[in-house]
Design a protein around this motif. Structure first.
Motif, PDB file in Angstrom:
ATOM      1  N   GLY A  42      21.104  29.425  66.463  1.00 58.11           N
ATOM      2  CA  GLY A  42      21.325  29.318  65.178  1.00 58.11           C
ATOM      3  C   GLY A  42      22.954  28.650  65.053  1.00 58.11           C
ATOM      4  N   VAL A  43      23.563  29.350  64.098  1.00 58.55           N
ATOM      5  CA  VAL A  43      25.034  28.930  63.696  1.00 58.55           C
ATOM      6  C   VAL A  43      25.999  29.245  65.035  1.00 58.55           C
ATOM      7  N   LEU A  44      25.622  30.067  65.912  1.00 55.94           N
ATOM      8  CA  LEU A  44      26.525  30.391  67.233  1.00 55.94           C
ATOM      9  C   LEU A  44      26.475  28.972  68.140  1.00 55.94           C
ATOM     10  N   GLN A  45      25.632  28.171  67.906  1.00 55.03           N
ATOM     11  CA  GLN A  45      25.560  26.716  68.664  1.00 55.03           C
ATOM     12  C   GLN A  45      26.985  26.241  68.175  1.00 55.03           C
ATOM     13  N   TRP A  46      27.370  26.449  66.904  1.00 50.80           N
ATOM     14  CA  TRP A  46      28.634  25.542  66.631  1.00 50.80           C
ATOM     15  C   TRP A  46      29.644  26.267  67.220  1.00 50.80           C
ATOM     16  N   PHE A  47      29.689  27.213  67.832  1.00 57.18           N
ATOM     17  CA  PHE A  47      31.036  27.538  69.044  1.00 57.18           C
ATOM     18  C   PHE A  47      31.005  26.582  70.277  1.00 57.18           C
ATOM     19  N   SER A  48      30.017  25.953  70.506  1.00 56.51           N
ATOM     20  CA  SER A  48      30.076  24.811  71.388  1.00 56.51           C
ATOM     21  C   SER A  48      29.658  23.397  71.071  1.00 56.51           C
ATOM     22  N   THR A  49      28.773  22.554  71.835  1.00 57.77           N
ATOM     23  CA  THR A  49      28.627  21.220  71.157  1.00 57.77           C
ATOM     24  C   THR A  49      27.366  21.112  70.503  1.00 57.77           C
ATOM     25  N   LEU A  50      27.214  20.331  69.422  1.00 60.29           N
ATOM     26  CA  LEU A  50      25.814  19.916  68.990  1.00 60.29           C
ATOM     27  C   LEU A  50      25.005  18.990  69.810  1.00 60.29           C
ATOM     28  N   ASP A  51      25.750  18.021  70.562  1.00 57.13           N
ATOM     29  CA  ASP A  51      24.961  17.135  71.323  1.00 57.13           C
ATOM     30  C   ASP A  51      24.634  17.431  72.850  1.00 57.13           C
ATOM     31  N   ALA A  52      24.990  18.902  73.168  1.00 58.97           N
ATOM     32  CA  ALA A  52      24.639  19.345  74.541  1.00 58.97           C
ATOM     33  C   ALA A  52      24.365  20.918  74.484  1.00 58.97           C
ATOM     34  N   ASN A  53      23.787  21.349  75.448  1.00 56.12           N
ATOM     35  CA  ASN A  53      23.690  22.777  75.385  1.00 56.12           C
ATOM     36  C   ASN A  53      24.746  23.254  76.316  1.00 56.12           C
ATOM     37  N   LEU A  54      24.559  24.511  76.792  1.00 51.95           N
ATOM     38  CA  LEU A  54      25.751  24.921  77.476  1.00 51.95           C
ATOM     39  C   LEU A  54      25.719  24.815  79.006  1.00 51.95           C
ATOM     40  N   GLU A  93      30.173  20.061  61.749  1.00 49.27           N
ATOM     41  CA  GLU A  93      29.317  20.331  60.491  1.00 49.27           C
ATOM     42  C   GLU A  93      30.143  20.787  59.251  1.00 49.27           C
ATOM     43  N   LEU A  94      31.328  21.592  59.598  1.00 50.49           N
ATOM     44  CA  LEU A  94      32.191  21.999  58.509  1.00 50.49           C
ATOM     45  C   LEU A  94      33.373  21.114  58.021  1.00 50.49           C
ATOM     46  N   LEU A  95      34.028  20.642  59.192  1.00 48.95           N
ATOM     47  CA  LEU A  95      35.214  19.953  58.962  1.00 48.95           C
ATOM     48  C   LEU A  95      35.061  18.406  59.141  1.00 48.95           C
ATOM     49  N   GLY A  96      33.912  18.030  59.749  1.00 47.09           N
ATOM     50  CA  GLY A  96      33.614  16.733  59.834  1.00 47.09           C
ATOM     51  C   GLY A  96      33.425  15.575  58.861  1.00 47.09           C
ATOM     52  N   MET A  97      33.220  14.281  58.884  1.00 44.69           N
ATOM     53  CA  MET A  97      33.290  13.262  57.951  1.00 44.69           C
ATOM     54  C   MET A  97      31.783  12.711  58.334  1.00 44.69           C
ATOM     55  N   PRO A  98      30.870  12.586  57.412  1.00 40.92           N
ATOM     56  CA  PRO A  98      29.657  11.781  57.523  1.00 40.92           C
ATOM     57  C   PRO A  98      29.627  10.555  58.146  1.00 40.92           C
ATOM     58  N   SER A  99      28.823  10.194  59.017  1.00 37.13           N
ATOM     59  CA  SER A  99      28.888   9.036  59.928  1.00 37.13           C
ATOM     60  C   SER A  99      27.935   7.994  59.408  1.00 37.13           C
ATOM     61  N   GLU A 100      26.961   8.332  58.592  1.00 33.21           N
ATOM     62  CA  GLU A 100      26.016   7.712  57.931  1.00 33.21           C
ATOM     63  C   GLU A 100      26.716   6.691  57.197  1.00 33.21           C
ATOM     64  N   SER A 101      26.475   5.196  57.608  1.00 33.96           N
ATOM     65  CA  SER A 101      27.025   4.060  57.013  1.00 33.96           C
ATOM     66  C   SER A 101      28.399   4.137  56.815  1.00 33.96           C
ATOM     67  N   SER A 102      29.052   4.605  57.725  1.00 34.32           N
ATOM     68  CA  SER A 102      30.511   4.804  57.769  1.00 34.32           C
ATOM     69  C   SER A 102      31.018   3.609  58.532  1.00 34.32           C
ATOM     70  N   VAL A 103      32.281   3.003  58.217  1.00 30.76           N
ATOM     71  CA  VAL A 103      32.695   1.838  58.893  1.00 30.76           C
ATOM     72  C   VAL A 103      34.136   1.908  59.343  1.00 30.76           C
ATOM     73  N   ILE A 104      34.416   1.540  60.338  1.00 27.38           N
ATOM     74  CA  ILE A 104      35.707   1.088  60.796  1.00 27.38           C
ATOM     75  C   ILE A 104      36.478  -0.152  60.026  1.00 27.38           C
ATOM     76  N   VAL A 105      37.632   0.581  59.263  1.00 20.70           N
ATOM     77  CA  VAL A 105      38.107  -0.499  58.414  1.00 20.70           C
ATOM     78  C   VAL A 105      39.527  -1.144  58.961  1.00 20.70           C
ATOM     79  N   HIS A 160      33.279  14.351  64.395  1.00 19.64           N
ATOM     80  CA  HIS A 160      34.125  15.940  64.195  1.00 19.64           C
ATOM     81  C   HIS A 160      35.510  15.559  64.193  1.00 19.64           C
ATOM     82  N   TYR A 161      36.062  16.721  63.545  1.00 22.63           N
ATOM     83  CA  TYR A 161      37.711  16.935  63.284  1.00 22.63           C
ATOM     84  C   TYR A 161      38.095  17.053  64.874  1.00 22.63           C
ATOM     85  N   ALA A 162      39.188  16.524  65.248  1.00 19.71           N
ATOM     86  CA  ALA A 162      39.631  16.765  66.552  1.00 19.71           C
ATOM     87  C   ALA A 162      41.211  16.995  66.639  1.00 19.71           C
TER      88      ALA A 162
END
Length: 170
Positions: A42-54, A93-105, A160-162
């Motif tokens: 569940g949400v405990l995965q938020w303490f690590s990375t969403l794109d990889a396991n431990l 998830e909480l602090l990030g900005m949505p990537s769908e259709s985002s562009v580099i200006v 994700h927020y960095a």
């Protein structure tokens, strides 16, 4: 351009709290993973990375991470992985900005010293930024500085927020 900086600063206290919690809880979370498997529930995965396991360091070929470990060594490796990537799930998830259709200006890259500056915009027109710098130090080490929101989406959903400042080996 002031809006993204204010948003970034407003998120900073929450980010620091999440990162601190990830460091403090990392031994317990790694211990839990020995019972539940390499992906935290569940949400405990938020303490690590969403794109990889431990065990992501093994799959990604990160120096010092090995396959086939068991017991204390596996617990320690997973504890280190959480500390290497603290709270990335929260930052996405909480602090990030949505990537769908985002562009580099706007983008500015330089090689000496290695700097990267990006201004990006979400599909709804919300602007955000990313600054990366690799400052050479000594003996093959450099100071890695990432501030803003990462310019690429690791999980495919959010930038994700960095707030990452620390030494790395070249």
């Amino acid at each position: 351009m002031i809006g993204p900086f204010i948003r970034y600063l407003a998120y900073l206290p929450a980010n620091l709290a999440f990162v601190l919690a990830a460091y403090v809880l990392s031994p317990l979370l790694a211990g839990l993973s020995l019972l539940t498997g390499p992906r935290l529930p569940g949400v405990l995965q938020w303490f690590s990375t969403l794109d990889a396991n431990l065990d992501g360091g093994v799959a990604q070929g990160v120096a010092g991470y090995r396959a086939g470990l068991r017991g204390w060594r596996l617990w320690w490796q997973r504890t280190c992985w959480i500390c290497r990537n603290p709270a990335h799930g929260w930052q996405s998830e909480l602090l990030g900005m949505p990537s769908e259709s985002s562009v580099i200006v706007r983008q500015r890259l330089s090689e000496t010293p290695k700097n990267q500056w990006y201004v990006m915009e979400t599909a709804k027109g919300v602007r955000f930024f990313c600054f990366k710098r690799d400052q050479p130090l000594f003996g093959g080490f450099y100071l890695k500085i990432w501030i803003g929101w990462v310019n690429k989406s690791y999980d495919g959903r959010n930038h994700h927020y960095a707030f990452q400042i620390g030494p790395r080996r070249a």
